[in-house]
Design a protein around this motif. Structure first.
Motif, PDB file in Angstrom:
ATOM      1  N   ARG A 192      36.043 -48.546 134.441  1.00  0.00           N
ATOM      2  CA  ARG A 192      36.705 -48.088 133.222  1.00  0.00           C
ATOM      3  C   ARG A 192      36.870 -49.264 132.260  1.00  0.00           C
ATOM      4  O   ARG A 192      36.701 -50.428 132.638  1.00  0.00           O
ATOM      5  CB  ARG A 192      38.064 -47.459 133.541  1.00  0.00           C
ATOM      6  N   THR A 193      37.188 -48.948 131.021  1.00  0.00           N
ATOM      7  CA  THR A 193      37.321 -49.963 129.972  1.00  0.00           C
ATOM      8  C   THR A 193      38.778 -50.100 129.548  1.00  0.00           C
ATOM      9  O   THR A 193      39.461 -49.098 129.345  1.00  0.00           O
ATOM     10  CB  THR A 193      36.469 -49.584 128.744  1.00  0.00           C
ATOM     11  N   ASP A 194      39.226 -51.340 129.422  1.00  0.00           N
ATOM     12  CA  ASP A 194      40.559 -51.613 128.875  1.00  0.00           C
ATOM     13  C   ASP A 194      40.427 -52.809 127.929  1.00  0.00           C
ATOM     14  O   ASP A 194      40.474 -53.969 128.361  1.00  0.00           O
ATOM     15  CB  ASP A 194      41.558 -51.899 129.990  1.00  0.00           C
ATOM     16  N   VAL A 195      40.231 -52.518 126.674  1.00  0.00           N
ATOM     17  CA  VAL A 195      40.023 -53.566 125.677  1.00  0.00           C
ATOM     18  C   VAL A 195      41.269 -54.417 125.495  1.00  0.00           C
ATOM     19  O   VAL A 195      41.192 -55.651 125.402  1.00  0.00           O
ATOM     20  CB  VAL A 195      39.599 -52.935 124.335  1.00  0.00           C
ATOM     21  N   ASP A 196      42.442 -53.792 125.459  1.00  0.00           N
ATOM     22  CA  ASP A 196      43.682 -54.541 125.251  1.00  0.00           C
ATOM     23  C   ASP A 196      43.925 -55.544 126.369  1.00  0.00           C
ATOM     24  O   ASP A 196      44.477 -56.623 126.138  1.00  0.00           O
ATOM     25  CB  ASP A 196      44.866 -53.586 125.166  1.00  0.00           C
TER      26      ASP A 196
END
Length: 451
Positions: A192-196
């Motif tokens: 999954r992606t978590d930019v923050d």
């Protein structure tokens, strides 16, 4: 590394006059063969796993969590190669290439083609191998933990910045764990992606930081004073005279010479990351075209930029690493949830970039990242331990292993797979131990009020 341009050469002159010059004797003092590659140094584990301390009696691993930089990759674009090849073509037309210059052009074209084939900015063969090997060593270090994860159907969470090379690194790493133990495969979540969390320098939490990079005059003038030294000019000339005849070099301005030499250095620095794509996998041999001394100097300039823009920076400011608190908080939160019994997580695997690893190392006070500098005494290799090749090489990683005995939880940290003490002021369970009570780490990092 920031290129020298006429605009950069004149920017911030007034502030520069107020900034102390870098000592003329600030020539790099090398600590290893990898230092001259800066943060482009390929990954190497820093400790033999046979020498790791054993956990105190009765403690068993219940969680492992990490953050890893992506593995070795191609250059992010073709700019350096294009600059060099344009200069080579111009010199060739003027019959101004040396013998080495005539050999250099085909080398650069071949390296460019290899990087284009891999995909600019994407993982190279070496990068994928680094991630597979690191994951394999994790499985070997904690066989009991992964057996427990499989038996209890605990989760393995995989998260990345969302950038291609970080996503690919996550998938290679997680895929290796599944290959080592097929029972883990259904427990590994999709990346999954978590930019923050893992691209915070470009996310909302990095707004003040981005303003600092773009507009801070002290930063600009300090970097200019470091780059615009006689040693840089002489190193640039030394690099280029191996490739071009004197009459041709005389047609290039000082700034153009520095920019061209930096491009040569950047190709030299990225070449080891692309070793598997070289003819026969034997490497590109670019060390023939730049002396170790000159490469070390340009490596120092690259390290200086990273130090001021991402690392400890100025001692009176935390703007370069304050935003990494979101990532450190996440480490604590995962360990605390395990202790509270509210998490069924067995492993948390995070994949990111140097722009996140370097600030986190400074925030945590990891080795080499403990000391900022003043405007009057700038960063040099002679009096500061910070080295990009050690703080954040390609594939760099920080790992916490959490152990439990009854109601007590201990944490052991590995930094590039080396057992590493937490920052000064954190007290281990016994003298010389690399294991820390989670309660003590909360106290040491000021998280007691959060419990």
């Amino acid at each position: 590394m920031r290129r020298v341009t006429p605009a950069l050469a004149t920017a911030g002159l007034a502030a520069l006059l107020a900034t102390a010059a870098v000592p003329a004797q600030a020539v790099p003092e090398q600590r290893s063969d990898r230092t001259g590659y800066g943060t482009k140094a390929p990954y190497e584990p820093e400790q033999n796993p046979r020498t790791y301390q054993k956990a105190p009696a009765g403690f068993v691993p219940v969680l492992t969590e990490n953050v890893s930089r992506h593995g070795s990759r191609a250059a992010t674009d073709s700019e350096d190669g294009d600059l060099v090849l344009a200069l080579v073509a111009k010199a060739e037309a003027a019959d101004a290439l040396t013998a080495k210059g005539r050999a250099f052009g085909p080398k650069v074209r071949a390296l460019q083609a290899a990087m284009s084939g891999v995909g600019y900015g994407d993982l190279s063969g070496r990068g994928k191998e680094e991630l597979r090997d690191t994951a394999g060593r994790l499985a070997q270090r904690l066989p009991g933990l992964f057996a427990t994860i499989a038996r209890k159907n605990e989760k393995i969470d995989v998260v990345s910045s969302g950038q291609g090379r970080a996503v690919d690194s996550a998938n290679v790493y997680a895929g290796t764990l599944a290959e080592k133990d097929p029972e883990l495969k259904p427990l590994i979540g999709a990346t999954r992606t978590d930019v923050d969390l893992l691209y915070f320098h470009k996310a909302a939490g990095g707004k003040a930081y981005r303003d600092y990079i773009a507009n801070d005059q002290r930063l600009a003038s300090t970097l200019k004073s470091i780059t615009d030294q006689p040693r840089t000019h002489s190193a640039a000339h030394s690099v280029l005279r191996k490739l071009f005849r004197p009459a041709f070099l005389a047609t290039l301005s000082t700034d153009d010479q520095v920019a061209a030499a930096q491009a040569v250095y950047n190709l030299y620095a990225i070449a080891p990351a692309m070793a598997q794509e070289s003819p026969g996998g034997r490497g590109w041999g670019l060390e023939r075209f730049i002396s170790r001394r000159d490469a070390d100097w340009f490596g120092y300039l690259s390290d200086a930029e990273d130090f001021y823009e991402k690392g400890p920076g100025f001692a009176d400011s935390d703007i370069t690493y304050r935003m990494a608190e979101v990532l450190l908080d996440d480490f604590f939160e995962k360990a605390e949830a395990k202790r509270a019994g509210t998490s069924d997580l067995g492993a948390e695997l995070r994949f990111t970039h140097a722009e996140e690893i370097i600030p986190l190392a400074a925030l945590m006070g990891l080795p080499g990242s403990t000391r900022g500098v003043t405007a009057s005494k700038p960063y040099t290799y002679a009096d500061n331990a910070w080295r990009g090749s050690e703080v954040a090489p390609l594939g760099a990683n920080i790992q916490w292993d959490v152990y439990r005995k009854g109601g007590t939880y201990l944490v052991r940290m590995l930094y590039n797979e080396k057992e590493t003490a937490f920052r000064a002021g954190c007290v281990p369970v016994s003298k010389g131990s690399k294991f820390y009570d989670l309660n003590e780490l909360e106290r040491c990092f000021g998280r007691t009020a959060n419990r």
